[in-house]
Write a protein that holds these residues in place. Structure first.
Motif, mmCIF file in Angstrom:
data_model
loop_
_atom_site.group_PDB
_atom_site.id
_atom_site.type_symbol
_atom_site.label_atom_id
_atom_site.label_comp_id
_atom_site.label_asym_id
_atom_site.label_seq_id
_atom_site.Cartn_x
_atom_site.Cartn_y
_atom_site.Cartn_z
ATOM 1 N N ASP A 82 -0.470 -4.692 -84.958
ATOM 2 C CA ASP A 82 -0.893 -3.343 -84.734
ATOM 3 C C ASP A 82 0.001 -2.848 -83.621
ATOM 4 O O ASP A 82 0.056 -3.320 -82.303
ATOM 5 N N ALA A 94 -1.321 -2.149 -80.060
ATOM 6 C CA ALA A 94 -1.711 -3.231 -79.424
ATOM 7 C C ALA A 94 -0.426 -3.634 -78.540
ATOM 8 O O ALA A 94 -0.231 -4.127 -77.433
ATOM 9 N N GLU A 99 -6.480 1.764 -77.394
ATOM 10 C CA GLU A 99 -7.129 2.947 -78.026
ATOM 11 C C GLU A 99 -6.536 4.170 -77.705
ATOM 12 O O GLU A 99 -6.086 5.280 -78.387
ATOM 13 N N ARG A 155 -3.188 4.490 -79.079
ATOM 14 C CA ARG A 155 -3.164 4.498 -80.327
ATOM 15 C C ARG A 155 -3.236 5.923 -80.441
ATOM 16 O O ARG A 155 -2.288 6.543 -81.447
ATOM 17 N N TYR A 189 -0.949 6.589 -84.046
ATOM 18 C CA TYR A 189 -1.179 5.637 -84.931
ATOM 19 C C TYR A 189 -2.547 5.563 -85.199
ATOM 20 O O TYR A 189 -2.820 4.945 -86.250
ATOM 21 N N ASP A 190 -3.305 6.375 -85.143
ATOM 22 C CA ASP A 190 -4.903 6.848 -85.582
ATOM 23 C C ASP A 190 -4.761 7.516 -86.802
ATOM 24 O O ASP A 190 -5.591 7.316 -87.646
#
Lengths: 336, 336, 333
Positions: free
Chosen positions: C33, C36, C50, C53, C58-59
């Motif tokens: 991830d 992460a 989050e 992200r 990356y979402d």
């Protein structure tokens, strides 16, 4: 004295298997304006003879002895052991060469004009424009259409026959007195071969140069040569004016060679019969016999006075059997 | 020779795409190497296929054996249409159709012994059982060896040389190895692709004679491809002359050499030097001008019209087809 | 020629696009991830993950990520919003959380180091390799040839890191001729002498192995060319051995060297990892190595695409050069 006289020329190559005697005591002469053919099969020494004369064999690889004297103006020049610098003065100036494969013999990266101009420049201290004009003149002479334009083209843009014409133009740019043509038409098709041979005949007529024609093709020789030397295993085995040689071959090898060629001109009925082949293989140049190298393949040796054992033990000399017609054979006179 | 055809070729074409030099290859044109040829080979016959380099004769030979995929047309072997056969379907026929190549140096694997080269055919086709045993086991191997040695003897090689490698043989002997390999499977039809062009003159006759003898002994039919018209004349029953992918003349051997009807055939024959200085000097030669046009862009009308000395307007607009003139078939509007 | 060039460039572009997408895809498929990884090894704060992200995009679905990436290449890219906004100007290869910098900046810092290393080494090994190769061919079987054979043997069998370490031990530690590599790079235009001091040992290290390969190649090429028929023709014209060698032999023998040198050079520009590691040079090699160890995705993507670009355009350059050298390529028959 003749224009070029070669006397007892030997060329040997030491190899890990033994000493290869590529040329073994060759003697001949050529006059101005004459065409001398040297005929032989691969390994007979015909090409090596001429490379040796021109100093084109590596000094480290080849051992050369004997003599070859060429006329240069009024002086006689000994070619064997000539200093590199002096040899270069002769190569491409007094004596020029053309080779078998016109594609690989031209440099692929330079235009044909550049290559011919270079050949002229190296022997003439003139402006490059003069050399260029000369190059165009020569290309024109050898039948390259539109020479002043084509001079810029590269070798790969020409066909095989045209490339050989370019090679000839390059060889003749310094008006040499002797042209050595080493299998000049072997890589070409017959119709193109006819064109090139015709061109060489015409050019010789015009320029009065001597030609040494090296070939394996007795057909080509018949139409092109004045005199013929037949070579076998490094030696001249027969030497005669062209008509004498074909009409009356004195050495069994020549005889066999002429008989083994399928002839197109022979009439019906004859073509069906077997070709009379020469049995066996040419000898190895490393372990040459003391006597005649052709004996193992010869069908006439039993007719020699003294028998085949004489042929095996003693090397016959190149003897004049008929005026002007020499043969290296123990057989008495013209009895083939 | 019987009237029964072993091979029928009709309107065979083989085009090679000419691609541009980029990652996404684009076909820029087609090299029309074989452009619609038709002929029949009778059982026991030798058909000579002659022409100059680039005329498509070798491509024709290989396409007939399906070494190249034909572009169009039909090939019938023993009455069976094989034009679109897959490699798998061709395999059983491969024993019946063989080829002998020009270059005896590059066509033999240097790492295999002569025995292995000739014997490989038995193993590949699982035919070692001819000797009575299976292909495996020592008895099978010795049976193969016996067969191979018989063949070697038959083509004039010393059977004791079974374990030698190709480089230990001369050019002529290598060609004999190639012939033995082709004969191993008892074929009915052999394409001889310039089988003697790479050999010395004295060796050529040996190999031509051998091929002639084997034909009778093994009941073979030959398609004999060559540029040397004298050799072809000697061995062929009929001769087909190719020019730029087409057959321009097809006739019995005597006829074509005595009375050539197509101008190209005439020029080709006259260009061949005859090994006789007296004849050569008196003979009238037709020296063709120019070069072979590109097979990618052949002339419209008659393919020979760019070099023909008797071309008429019709020759540039209408393509001549093979028509019977005397005993010959000629593709010319104005045959000789 | 211009037509050909235009087509080649278009094809090169298409290949680059495909390569970049493939690289993107491969890293997206890997079971990591990327979000992460942005907050350190022992980070267990889902809120930060989050947030990162979303900041780094990356979402989004993978094809959208790729599109945003491409857009960034041409227009620059803004990460996050409000006070924490980071803008990476075009061409933007993304933002590295490990380095806390725009990827493009990291590359711009590392590129001159690698360029200096590769160009210097190339010049050095070409001079040695071509020179020795010609000498060996010219004096075949004599002392010069034997000497070059020994050189080739040593050069090809010594691994780069060993050559580098040996040089360090003797030149720097024992004889103290050069200072110890500091890990810093001084640009050529700032202090040429310091630049030279830093680069000389890496050049020698890198050039040693290549020079050996090139010596062998040139020797064989020259010997082969000397036996060509057109060389015999040149001699038959009466040209001196010097002209035969320089004008007729070398041009033909060295033409294939263009391809070889071009591709080797391109390979080095991707980063000479071992040499840079041994001499502590902050070049592309070290950047990529660090990125792989830390799984710094944006940097890996960027260096991979850069390496592919270099190889593709080096190929193009080599082909153009070849057309100038060999008329058979340039002029149709």
């Amino acid at each position: 004295m003749s224009f070029l006289e070669v006397n007892d020329l030997h060329v040997e190559f030491p190899t890990s298997d033994g000493l290869v005697k590529a040329v073994d005591g060759v003697t001949f002469a050529i006059e101005r304006g004459e065409t001398l053919a040297i005929v032989g099969e691969s390994g007979s020494g015909k090409t090596v003879t001429n490379l040796a004369l021109m100093g084109l064999l590596s000094k480290r690889a080849a051992r050369i002895s004997g003599s070859a004297v060429i006329k240069r103006g009024d002086e006689d020049v000994e070619l064997i052991d000539l200093a590199d610098e002096e040899m270069r003065q002769i190569r491409g100036k007094n004596v020029a060469m053309i080779f078998q494969d016109p594609m690989s013999s031209l440099h692929p990266y330079y235009s044909i004009g550049d290559q011919i101009i270079e050949a002229h420049q190296v022997h003439n201290d003139v402006d490059e424009r003069v050399s260029k004009a000369r190059a165009i003149e020569l290309l024109d002479m050898v039948g390259i259409p539109d020479a002043s334009e084509r001079i810029k083209a590269f070798p790969h843009q020409f066909s095989g026959g045209m490339r050989q014409r370019v090679m000839i133009a390059m060889a003749l740019v310094n008006s040499p007195e002797l042209l050595i043509a080493d299998e000049p038409t072997t890589a070409l098709d017959v119709t193109v071969q006819a064109q090139i041979l015709k061109l060489l005949r015409e050019l010789q007529e015009e320029l009065k140069m001597a030609i040494i024609l090296i070939t394996h093709d007795l057909g080509v020789v018949a139409g092109a040569a004045d005199r013929v030397n037949v070579m076998y295993a490094g030696k001249i085995v027969e030497s005669a004016p062209v008509r004498d040689l074909y009409a009356n071959p004195l050495m069994p090898y020549t005889h066999g060679l002429l008989a083994s060629i399928p002839r197109m001109d022979r009439r019906a009925g004859e073509s069906g019969k077997r070709l009379s082949a020469i049995a066996g293989q040419p000898p190895s140049l490393i372990a040459l016999p003391a006597g005649c190298a052709f004996v193992p393949r010869c069908t006439f040796s039993n007719r020699v006075s003294g028998g085949a054992s004489r042929c095996e033990s003693s090397m016959p000399a190149l003897t004049e059997h008929v005026p002007g017609h020499f043969a290296r054979c123990h057989l008495e006179g013209a009895s083939l | 020779m019987s009237e029964e055809p072993i091979l029928e070729v009709s309107n065979l074409q083989k085009f090679f795409p000419i691609t541009s030099n980029s990652i996404f290859a684009r076909v820029k044109g087609e090299n029309k190497a074989v452009n619609g040829i038709s002929f029949t080979l009778r059982r026991g016959e030798t058909l000579g296929l002659v022409g100059e380099s680039g005329c498509g004769k070798s491509t024709a030979g290989r396409t007939i054996l399906k070494l190249y995929e034909p572009t169009s047309g039909a090939i019938r072997f023993n009455g069976e249409e094989i034009t679109n056969y897959s490699t798998r379907k061709m395999k059983p026929l491969r024993t019946k159709m063989q080829i002998i190549f020009q270059d005896p140096y590059s066509s033999l694997n240097p790492r295999h012994s002569v025995g292995e080269i000739i014997g490989a055919a038995f193993t590949i086709h699982g035919l070692a059982s001819i000797g009575g045993d299976g292909a495996t086991g020592s008895s099978g191997r010795s049976a193969t060896k016996r067969l191979v040695q018989d063949l070697m003897e038959r083509v004039g090689l010393n059977p004791e040389h079974y374990n030698r490698y190709p480089h230990e043989f001369s050019g002529g002997q290598r060609q004999r190895i190639g012939i033995a390999r082709a004969l191993a499977l008892k074929p009915e039809f052999i394409v001889c692709d310039e089988p003697v062009s790479a050999l010395d003159v004295s060796i050529q006759a040996q190999v031509v004679n051998l091929l002639d003898d084997l034909k009778d002994d093994f009941g073979l039919s030959y398609l004999f491809i060559a540029h040397d018209l004298s050799v072809v004349q000697h061995i062929s029953d009929r001769v087909a002359v190719m020019y730029l992918g087409k057959i321009v003349e097809l006739a019995p051997t005597e006829e074509i050499y005595q009375r050539p009807h197509h101008p190209y055939t005439k020029a080709l024959l006259s260009a061949i030097p005859i090994p006789d200085p007296v004849l050569e000097s008196s003979r009238e030669q037709i020296v063709l001008s120019g070069d072979l046009p590109s097979p990618a862009n052949p002339p419209t009308g008659c393919v020979f019209n760019t070099r023909c000395w008797k071309a008429q307007p019709r020759c540039f607009s209408e393509e001549p087809v093979l028509q019977v003139v005397d005993k010959s078939e000629v593709a010319c509007h104005y045959p000789e | 020629m211009i037509n050909y060039l235009a087509r080649r460039i278009a094809i090169s572009m298409a290949i680059l696009l495909a390569v970049s997408f493939a690289v993107y895809l491969i890293f997206a498929i890997l079971p990591f991830d990327p979000a992460a990884l942005t907050c350190g090894k022992n980070c267990n704060n889902p809120a930060i993950i989050e947030a990162n992200r979303r900041r780094l995009g990356y979402d989004l679905p993978i094809w959208q990520q790729y599109f945003v990436f491409l857009k960034g290449l041409f227009m620059g890219r803004t990460f996050g919003e409000g006070a924490a906004t980071i803008f990476c100007p075009a061409p933007s290869f993304g933002y590295s959380y490990q380095e806390h910098a725009c990827v493009t900046n990291s590359i711009i810092e590392a590129l001159p180091v690698t360029l200096s290393l590769a160009i210097g080494a190339l010049v050095l090994w070409l001079i040695i390799g071509v020179g020795l190769g010609i000498l060996a061919a010219r004096f075949r079987g004599r002392a010069a040839d034997t000497g070059s054979t020994i050189f080739v043997l040593i050069g090809t069998s010594l691994p780069t890191f060993l050559t580098g370490l040996l040089l360090l031990v003797f030149v720097v530690v024992k004889w103290r001729i050069l200072p110890y590599p500091s890990g810093n790079y001084t640009p050529l235009f700032e202090n040429p002498l310091a630049w030279l001091n830093t680069m000389i040992l890496p050049w020698i290290t890198l050039a040693f192995a290549y020079a050996a390969l090139y010596t062998r190649f040139v020797r064989n090429a020259v010997i082969e060319t000397l036996s060509e028929d057109f060389i015999r023709t040149a001699r038959a014209k009466g040209l001196s051995e010097k002209v035969v060698l320089r004008k007729h032999t070398l041009r033909a023998a060295l033409a294939p060297l263009t391809t070889m040198a071009g591709l080797d050079f391109a390979g080095l520009l991707g980063g000479a990892i071992l040499t840079e590691a041994v001499f502590n040079l902050p070049g592309l090699g070290r950047l990529s190595l660090g990125a792989v160890i830390d799984f710094d995705l944006p940097i890996i993507v960027a260096t991979t695409i850069l390496a592919a670009t270099i190889v593709i355009f080096m190929n193009l350059l080599v082909d153009i050069l070849y057309a100038f050298i060999d008329p058979r390529v340039r002029v149709a028959a």
